[in-house]
Design a protein around this motif. Structure first.
Motif, PDB file in Angstrom:
ATOM      1  N   PRO A   1      -5.580   9.149 -47.832  1.00 38.82           N
ATOM      2  CA  PRO A   1      -7.038   8.541 -47.869  1.00 38.82           C
ATOM      3  C   PRO A   1      -7.822   9.611 -47.705  1.00 38.82           C
ATOM      4  O   PRO A   1      -7.562  10.896 -47.287  1.00 38.82           O
ATOM      5  CB  PRO A   1      -7.031   7.690 -46.586  1.00 38.82           C
ATOM      6  N   VAL A   2      -9.110   9.492 -48.190  1.00 41.62           N
ATOM      7  CA  VAL A   2     -10.279  10.494 -48.209  1.00 41.62           C
ATOM      8  C   VAL A   2     -11.297   9.771 -47.349  1.00 41.62           C
ATOM      9  O   VAL A   2     -11.734   8.478 -47.400  1.00 41.62           O
ATOM     10  CB  VAL A   2     -10.632  10.850 -49.479  1.00 41.62           C
ATOM     11  N   HIS A   3     -11.994  10.566 -46.375  1.00 39.80           N
ATOM     12  CA  HIS A   3     -13.034  10.110 -45.465  1.00 39.80           C
ATOM     13  C   HIS A   3     -14.289  11.080 -45.939  1.00 39.80           C
ATOM     14  O   HIS A   3     -14.121  12.423 -46.083  1.00 39.80           O
ATOM     15  CB  HIS A   3     -13.113  10.349 -44.025  1.00 39.80           C
ATOM     16  N   VAL A   4     -15.331  10.511 -46.177  1.00 39.10           N
ATOM     17  CA  VAL A   4     -16.802  11.084 -46.485  1.00 39.10           C
ATOM     18  C   VAL A   4     -17.718  10.552 -45.318  1.00 39.10           C
ATOM     19  O   VAL A   4     -17.870   9.530 -45.182  1.00 39.10           O
ATOM     20  CB  VAL A   4     -17.134  10.891 -47.601  1.00 39.10           C
ATOM     21  N   ARG A   5     -18.254  11.654 -44.579  1.00 33.99           N
ATOM     22  CA  ARG A   5     -19.319  11.254 -43.653  1.00 33.99           C
ATOM     23  C   ARG A   5     -20.544  11.904 -43.702  1.00 33.99           C
ATOM     24  O   ARG A   5     -20.368  13.303 -44.193  1.00 33.99           O
ATOM     25  CB  ARG A   5     -18.621  11.426 -42.142  1.00 33.99           C
ATOM     26  N   ARG A   6     -21.529  11.385 -43.355  1.00 35.69           N
ATOM     27  CA  ARG A   6     -22.714  12.224 -42.999  1.00 35.69           C
ATOM     28  C   ARG A   6     -23.430  11.731 -41.939  1.00 35.69           C
ATOM     29  O   ARG A   6     -23.512  10.263 -41.779  1.00 35.69           O
ATOM     30  CB  ARG A   6     -23.677  12.354 -44.190  1.00 35.69           C
ATOM     31  N   GLY A   7     -23.998  12.442 -41.020  1.00 33.00           N
ATOM     32  CA  GLY A   7     -24.445  11.866 -39.871  1.00 33.00           C
ATOM     33  C   GLY A   7     -23.528  11.306 -38.765  1.00 33.00           C
ATOM     34  O   GLY A   7     -22.469  11.418 -39.011  1.00 33.00           O
TER      35      GLY A   7
ATOM     36  N   HIS B   1     -20.473   7.596 -56.234  1.00 34.89           N
ATOM     37  CA  HIS B   1     -21.356   6.696 -56.618  1.00 34.89           C
ATOM     38  C   HIS B   1     -21.685   5.456 -55.783  1.00 34.89           C
ATOM     39  O   HIS B   1     -22.236   4.668 -56.196  1.00 34.89           O
ATOM     40  CB  HIS B   1     -21.147   6.163 -58.068  1.00 34.89           C
ATOM     41  N   SER B   2     -21.228   5.422 -54.475  1.00 38.03           N
ATOM     42  CA  SER B   2     -21.369   4.351 -53.576  1.00 38.03           C
ATOM     43  C   SER B   2     -22.957   4.340 -53.000  1.00 38.03           C
ATOM     44  O   SER B   2     -23.235   3.718 -52.552  1.00 38.03           O
ATOM     45  CB  SER B   2     -20.538   4.365 -52.549  1.00 38.03           C
ATOM     46  N   ASP B   3     -23.656   5.659 -53.459  1.00 37.69           N
ATOM     47  CA  ASP B   3     -25.044   5.705 -53.137  1.00 37.69           C
ATOM     48  C   ASP B   3     -25.680   4.756 -54.456  1.00 37.69           C
ATOM     49  O   ASP B   3     -26.930   4.230 -54.220  1.00 37.69           O
ATOM     50  CB  ASP B   3     -25.421   6.949 -53.277  1.00 37.69           C
ATOM     51  N   ASN B   4     -25.297   5.080 -55.523  1.00 34.57           N
ATOM     52  CA  ASN B   4     -26.022   4.504 -56.865  1.00 34.57           C
ATOM     53  C   ASN B   4     -27.394   5.367 -56.818  1.00 34.57           C
ATOM     54  O   ASN B   4     -27.363   6.421 -56.650  1.00 34.57           O
ATOM     55  CB  ASN B   4     -26.015   3.260 -57.042  1.00 34.57           C
ATOM     56  N   ALA B   5     -28.276   4.625 -56.560  1.00 37.33           N
ATOM     57  CA  ALA B   5     -29.775   5.224 -56.661  1.00 37.33           C
ATOM     58  C   ALA B   5     -30.476   5.352 -55.191  1.00 37.33           C
ATOM     59  O   ALA B   5     -31.689   5.613 -55.180  1.00 37.33           O
ATOM     60  CB  ALA B   5     -30.719   4.179 -57.426  1.00 37.33           C
ATOM     61  N   TYR B   6     -29.545   5.134 -54.142  1.00 38.38           N
ATOM     62  CA  TYR B   6     -30.200   5.023 -52.892  1.00 38.38           C
ATOM     63  C   TYR B   6     -29.775   6.075 -52.096  1.00 38.38           C
ATOM     64  O   TYR B   6     -28.582   6.670 -51.953  1.00 38.38           O
ATOM     65  CB  TYR B   6     -29.699   3.570 -52.528  1.00 38.38           C
ATOM     66  N   TYR B   7     -30.818   6.410 -50.876  1.00 37.83           N
ATOM     67  CA  TYR B   7     -30.381   7.517 -50.153  1.00 37.83           C
ATOM     68  C   TYR B   7     -29.684   6.770 -48.968  1.00 37.83           C
ATOM     69  O   TYR B   7     -30.027   5.696 -48.235  1.00 37.83           O
ATOM     70  CB  TYR B   7     -31.760   8.029 -49.616  1.00 37.83           C
ATOM     71  N   LEU B   8     -28.601   7.339 -48.754  1.00 40.75           N
ATOM     72  CA  LEU B   8     -27.649   6.729 -47.603  1.00 40.75           C
ATOM     73  C   LEU B   8     -27.882   7.802 -46.630  1.00 40.75           C
ATOM     74  O   LEU B   8     -27.360   8.859 -46.478  1.00 40.75           O
ATOM     75  CB  LEU B   8     -26.429   6.727 -47.887  1.00 40.75           C
ATOM     76  N   GLN B   9     -28.478   7.431 -45.340  1.00 44.16           N
ATOM     77  CA  GLN B   9     -28.730   8.287 -44.272  1.00 44.16           C
ATOM     78  C   GLN B   9     -27.565   8.640 -43.622  1.00 44.16           C
ATOM     79  O   GLN B   9     -27.023   9.665 -43.408  1.00 44.16           O
ATOM     80  CB  GLN B   9     -30.023   7.876 -43.663  1.00 44.16           C
ATOM     81  N   ASP B  10     -27.091   7.535 -42.522  1.00 45.12           N
ATOM     82  CA  ASP B  10     -25.906   7.820 -41.794  1.00 45.12           C
ATOM     83  C   ASP B  10     -24.856   7.059 -42.546  1.00 45.12           C
ATOM     84  O   ASP B  10     -24.920   5.771 -42.476  1.00 45.12           O
ATOM     85  CB  ASP B  10     -26.288   7.341 -40.318  1.00 45.12           C
ATOM     86  N   VAL B  11     -23.787   7.722 -43.002  1.00 46.01           N
ATOM     87  CA  VAL B  11     -22.843   7.096 -43.692  1.00 46.01           C
ATOM     88  C   VAL B  11     -21.376   7.457 -43.441  1.00 46.01           C
ATOM     89  O   VAL B  11     -21.162   8.440 -43.291  1.00 46.01           O
ATOM     90  CB  VAL B  11     -23.093   7.089 -45.150  1.00 46.01           C
TER      91      VAL B  11
END
Lengths: 793, 490
Positions: free
Chosen positions: A155-161, A327-337
């Motif tokens: 599995p892969v985890h990507v996190r911000r905030g 691409h799970s952001d597509n066009a949108y800013y994901l702040q805490d994800v």
């Protein structure tokens, strides 16, 4: 005399930037374009057919070939023990056998091939092979795989905030699930390979492949030979769509192993049903998500679990699932994800590349959330989408930390943090989302139609209409940085005619046409003087797959450089003749202009040849600026983004769940188009293929793991009747802001995701029909059954 | 066993082939024997249209052309016909036919693999349009049996509408007809010992049937063709009914239409739609055009597939079938033909000869609804055909055929009984919805779940009720008319 006289009246002028028919169009419409199965067969050619596992998971205890061998025309049966080299495929994960060895892992797995005089004899005999398989428990769904922790890759985890903390403070939260089905490529030309043994253990392989270099690598590996002993050629494919990126290699290896055993040429053309049973498809995905958002519809936190059904082996599942994350952001800013990505191993076909390569599976999820938020807040979904777009807006200081893995919020940022950086740390520098959406909103008359639809629905008891605009932002480049390189050869012959060869492959997208246009302009000659030739591993070595939409970006640039080298040689030669500087020589309209005189291109070429000037050259290109750190999952994996948006209107029948697409308006960004006719073809074709994925194309595996939709009688891609009369495509009028060939942008994959507007419009129609404000849970594809379920659930 | 020569007209000349086995397909003959590889195999089951070719026959003194799938058509079935493939329609100097040139100019080809099939469907359309342009809907209908995965179809539809604006290239009908007459003077496949028997008269057919009960009967081969290509069946002897002149007729009687078993689906539906115009959409949705041009109504009925779409309709309309043998003939209601999954009451020496369909009456209200994943060229998950006679607010007669819910096409007898004599109102409808939903035990398969099939059966009865109350255009495809759409959106 030939029936086609040489083109005397050569048309001059810039070759690129104008619509031109596909370079093969005239031969295609006359039935004269050659595909692998049309190549005249050499004497003694035999035909192979695969022996397929009929059990999803089991121990392969024995293979009884006696009945098959007794069938008319049968020459031999080829199994794993007949492989002279490594019995495992040279795929990067090394987890796939060429032929099943002691276990079978899906129904349709190839155990061997029967070789016979004719294809039908081979196919008949292949069904007579008796398999002794001891069945083992099979994992057939993503849910079972998650429970059993059955994965092809970790599995892969990507996190911000800090998504968990942001969720707690969110004004609103919504949780949901989504299931999105896979998709069969349904290239019209099925998988095929034709292998011809040559002298001194050398091999020629005709393969319908997007990646001749990998076919060469795999075949030589299986035969235990050096790469240089195998030459792979592909003039064109009858469609690829990603389905011939790795999957074509399997066929070539099976054919080569068979040809090696029988010492004769062997062709393997899969029957369409076998093609469905054997080859991988687009990955089905399942999701669980929780979204936090504020009163204005702005997403403030996202927790996402996405599980890809990879089938029995890794194949390209790693990079596909990665691209879904990207691409799970597509066009949108994901702040805490917080995104968790699982690469589930199941006992089904090994799912593989398919136009969009995981991108669509990322985009559809965030578009689902945008729709959810809008319906929850009773806002217009387009307003919610606009509210969440990437922008240069400075982030408010009240939010939590925004840097990947940062433990502490920096007290005084050096630079103001803006809503312009992706969750993988790439700044979106070429953002045109807001003006693009705004332009489409106006040209499609979105607001007026929303009103009209409400009024119409209120008077329509059975039929309900819906509408949606969705954007696309798609990253261009192979995420594996090393693949972003390409080579080309440009040959100028003494009569001034030109051949260009490059590492890309032609699958209908018009790559050869665009490359020839680029070379023609670089040499200042007519398009009709340039011929693009078959992809061939003996011409351009180590070429990357024609994939990731990057065919023209990479190979077009390489060809441009090759042509430039020849032109430089010619310019230097003319400088010597006319006593001027090289910069003073111009190539245009089939002429070579120096300050002193003007000569035809042909004349200069003839003179240069007589003076022993090199008239051919190579070209090499590697994409600049890109880098990606797999350990921290951050970097700049993409050279630039391609953008687009579409507005779709649909109608549903609330009694049956049937639906139709009524109107489509598209505004798409191809930069400065090299060939608008071809680019619009990619946009329309990609859209309709995406529409199929989300509406009529349903893959159904039964409870034994048998794919019961294995032919066009049961698996339904769109027909001409599914395309709405109003289907309008406009191109965004701006060149690529990055230095890309001729200012163009890649176009193969991004338009596929425009079709998500159809899915969102269907949900809009369901929501309007329900009128209860409840979240709409629609499973993709939106078959009549799934739409009816969404109406009544 | 005698494999008689196979002869057809191509490029203005007679082609004669020897030793062609009875189950060899036309596509195999073209690609493998004649080395004409322009025609492609995409699926081998008549669903993608890459193999489309055009055949020509004399009909009432005129040349009649139609696009067919060569991949599932037995080669011998075109004996005595004219054939055009994608390689045959450009001029000798290489000038493309308008169907080809329009495809180039409109960017109708990308990968090009489906292109020969599209070109031939367009060529068929071109012949049938006689120099007139066509509407977008007509173009969609003409291309309903061709799949393209690259273009999204818009350019191909444009080509269909543009080809008539190019310089006209008429066929030399007279020349083709004279060649066809030449072949007709010595027809093949008449000998009883030949491996491909193709009788020209009903009498000869019945005799051949009695003499060779082991022979596989074929008509348009749109299903039997798949037994060959997909199930790998081989038949020592084939009995082809499509040249039997009596069975090629559609006969109008005062109270019924008699459709010969060899009448193509195209022509059979034309006759049914002429009598009941409301069936037009359903007819268009039955397979794709090349299949309708080859397949026969008699074949669809005799085959008895539970998801064959014609039978629910024919059952609701009260159709009878006429079975014939040398011993005589018998007539029975269509629903009594079937005894189980693909089983029927026909004796080994019998053939299905006629389908008799009662004509529309003033008091009937007949509708047929088809639910499938795709609008065109798909097989029903559920098909419901209703024919109710309502007078004085009450149901006098009810006739309901259903497909996709049992092992055979069936009559919904319980629901019919529940309707008969009842007032035609919402309360009756609600009552009968329950009966209809409980009358069958459908299975779950790749087309739909049992639960959906059951649910929708009742909902379709509701649709029928709403339509009977004057609601217009309540099916999704009724919004496809651009004018109606514009009006509705404004």
């Amino acid at each position: 005399m030939t029936s086609n006289p040489p083109n005397i009246a050569i048309e001059h002028g810039p070759a690129a930037g104008v619509t031109r028919p596909h370079e093969s169009a005239r031969s295609q419409v006359a039935g004269a374009a050659t595909y692998i199965d049309d190549i005249p067969e050499v004497r003694g050619t035999l035909h192979a057919a695969p022996i397929l596992s009929n059990v999803a998971h089991g121990k392969l205890l024995g293979v009884d070939t006696s009945a098959a061998r007794a069938m008319p025309g049968v020459v031999d049966v080829v199994l794993s023990q007949d492989i002279p080299g490594d019995p495992m495929l040279a795929a990067f994960a090394g987890d796939e056998p060429v032929f099943a060895i002691d276990t079978v892992q899906h129904i349709g797995q190839v155990i061997g091939v029967v070789v016979a005089r004719t294809a039908m004899q081979a196919r008949r005999a292949a069904r007579k092979v008796k398999l002794n398989i001891e069945a083992l428990p099979a994992i057939l769904t993503v849910q079972q795989a998650l429970e059993a922790k059955s994965f092809v890759l970790p599995p892969v985890h990507v996190r911000r905030g800090n998504a968990a903390a942001a969720m707690k403070t969110a004004q609103h939260t919504l949780s949901g699930t989504l299931e999105v089905g896979g998709q069969e490529h349904f290239y019209l030309e099925g998988q095929i390979a034709y292998v011809l043994p040559q002298e001194q253990n050398q091999w020629v392989v005709y393969s319908s492949t997007q990646h001749p270099g990998e076919v060469q690598h795999w075949v030589s590996h299986a035969l235990g030979l050096d790469n240089n002993a195998v030459r792979v050629e592909c003039r064109r494919m009858g469609g690829g769509f990603g389905g011939k990126e790795t999957q074509a290699g399997h066929l070539a290896v099976w054919s080569a192993v068979a040809a090696n055993k029988v010492k004769q040429a062997v062709k393997l053309r899969l029957d369409r049903d076998d093609d469905f049973m054997v080859t991988g498809k687009r990955h089905p995905f399942a999701y669980e998500y929780t979204a936090g958002f504020d009163d204005t519809g702005r997403l403030t936190a996202l927790q996402l679990m996405m599980a890809a059904n990879c089938g029995f082996s890794a194949d390209l599942s790693g990079p596909v699932a990665d691209r879904a994350i990207f691409h799970s952001d597509n066009a949108y800013y994901l702040q805490d994800v917080d995104i968790a990505s699982y690469r589930c191993k199941t006992n089904t076909q090994s799912h593989t590349a398919f136009r969009g390569f995981g991108g669509p599976q990322g985009v559809i999820l965030i578009e689902t959330i945008m729709g959810d938020i809008a319906r929850h807040l009773k806002m217009d979904p387009l307003d919610v989408r606009i509210r969440n777009l990437y922008s240069d807006e400075v982030l408010s200081t009240s939010t939590s930390s925004v840097r990947t893995g940062a433990e502490a919020v920096r007290a005084e940022p050096v630079e103001a943090l803006r809503r312009d950086t992706t969750h993988y740390g790439m700044k979106v520098e070429d953002n045109i989302l807001a003006p693009l959406l705004s332009k489409l909103e106006l040209s499609a008359q979105y607001r007026r139609r929303v009103e009209a639809i409400s009024a119409w629905n209120s008077k329509s008891p059975v039929l309900k209409r819906g509408i949606a605009i969705t954007p696309v932002k798609f990253g261009i480049s192979f995420t594996a940085t090393l693949f972003n390189q390409a080579g080309a050869l440009v040959h100028v012959y003494t009569d001034g005619s030109v051949q260009v060869n490059h590492g890309g492959t032609e699958m209908g997208q018009g790559l050869h046409t665009k490359v020839a246009q680029i070379v023609a302009d670089e040499l200042g000659i007519s398009f009709t003087r340039v011929l693009a030739t078959a992809s061939d591993t003996s011409k351009i070595p180590n070429a990357s797959a024609t994939a990731a939409s990057a065919g023209t970006d990479l190979n077009g640039r390489a060809a441009q450089f090759a042509a430039r080298h020849v032109r430089d040689n010619l310019a230097a030669f003319v400088c010597g003749l006319d006593g001027c500087g090289a910069g003073a020589i111009q190539f245009q309209n089939g002429q070579v202009l120096s300050p002193k005189t003007t000569r035809s291109f042909e004349e200069v070429v003839g003179m240069a040849y007589a003076n022993r000037i090199q008239l051919w050259s190579d070209g090499f290109y590697r994409t600049p600026k890109i880098h990606y750190d797999k350990a921290t999952l951050t970097g700049r994996p993409f050279y630039y983004f391609a953008y687009g948006a579409s507005c779709s209107e649909v109608v549903i029948d609330t009694l049956t769940g049937e639906s139709r697409v009524l109107k489509v308006d598209i505004l798409h960004d191809v930069g400065r188009s090299i060939n608008p006719g071809l680019d619009i073809g990619q946009i329309e074709g990609g859209f309709v293929q995406g529409m199929g994925w989300l509406t009529t194309e349903q893959l159904v595996w039964n409870d034994k793991g048998y794919l019961s939709t294995h032919a066009p009688s049961t698996y339904k891609i769109p027909t001409a009747g599914d395309v709405p009369a109003h289907f309008k495509v406009d191109l965004w009028p701006e060149p690529n802001r990055e230095d890309n060939v001729f200012g163009s942008k890649a176009v193969g994959e991004p338009p596929f995701m425009l079709a998500i507007s159809v899915f969102e419009a269907l949900k809009d129609a369901v929501a309007r029909a329900r009128g209860d404000g409840a979240a709409v849970r629609l499973i993709a594809p939106a078959t009549a059954e799934h739409v009816l379920a969404a109406l009544t659930a | 066993m005698n494999t008689q020569p196979l002869r057809f007209i191509r490029r203005g000349e007679v082609v004669t082939l020897h030793g062609v086995e009875p189950t060899r397909t036309l596509l195999e003959v073209l690609r493998d024997d004649l080395h004409c590889t322009g025609t492609k195999e995409g699926c081998g089951e008549g669903d993608c249209g890459a193999c489309t070719v055009v055949v020509g026959e004399e009909r009432d003194g005129q040349l009649h052309t139609s696009a067919i799938n060569s991949c599932i058509r037995m080669a011998h079935s075109i004996d005595g016909m004219a054939l055009w493939t994608v390689e045959d329609i450009a001029a000798a100097d290489g000038t493309l036919h308008p169907a080809q040139e329009a495809m180039v100019q409109c960017h109708g080809s990308q990968c090009g693999f489906c292109t020969p099939g599209f070109v031939m469907s367009l060529f068929g359309l071109y012949q049938n349009q006689q120099g007139q342009t066509c509407t977008r809907e007509e173009a969609q209908a003409a291309l309903s049996g061709n799949l393209c995965r690259c273009t999204g179809y818009r350019p191909i539809l444009d080509a269909a509408q543009a080809m008539h604006t190019l310089p006209a290239v008429p066929l030399d009908d007279t020349k083709v007809l004279s060649k066809l007459q030449l072949l007709a003077q010595s027809p093949q496949g008449l000998e009883a010992n030949s491996s491909y028997i193709s009788p020209r008269s009903l009498k000869a057919l019945l005799k051949a049937r009695a003499q060779s009960p082991d022979a596989q009967i074929v008509a348009g081969c749109t299903d039997v063709g798949l037994w060959v290509t997909k199930m790998h069946m081989q038949f020592a002897r084939v009995l082809d009914v499509t040249q039997v002149k009596e069975l090629l007729r559609v006969e109008q009687y005062p109270h019924h239409i008699a459709i010969g078993a060899a009448v193509t689906l195209t022509d059979a539906f034309a006759a049914l739609v002429a009598d009941r115009p409301q069936l037009a959409t359903f007819a268009h949705r039955f397979a794709g055009l090349p299949v309708r041009n080859s397949g026969t109504l008699g074949g669809n009925v005799a085959n008895g597939s539970p998801i064959g779409d014609s039978m629910p309709l024919l059952i609701a309309l009260g159709a009878h079938v006429v079975l014939m043998g040398q011993r005589g003939h018998r007539e029975l209601p269509l629903e009594d033909l079937y005894t189980g999954y693909r089983k029927n009451v026909m004796a080994p020496d019998e053939v299905l000869a006629w389908i008799k369909v009662p004509k529309a009456t003033a008091s009937e209200r007949s509708r047929v609804y088809k639910i499938s994943k795709r609008f065109e060229d798909d097989i029903s998950a559920v098909c419901l055909a209703l024919n109710l006679h309502i007078t004085d607010g009450a149901v006098q007669k009810a006739s309901i055929g259903v497909g996709g819910v049992a092992a055979t096409p069936v009559r919904a007898r319980k629901s019919e009984a529940a309707l008969r004599g009842q007032p035609w109102n919402l309360s009756t409808v609600k009552q009968v919805q329950k009966v209809l939903r409980n009358e069958f035990n459908p299975i779950s398969d790749m087309r739909a779940s049992a639960a959906y099939r059951t649910e929708v059966l009742g909902n379709l009865l509701q649709r029928y009720w709403l339509e009977s109350q004057g609601l217009q255009a309540i099916e999704v495809h009724s919004l496809l008319d651009p004018l109606q759409l514009e009006g509705a959106a404004a």
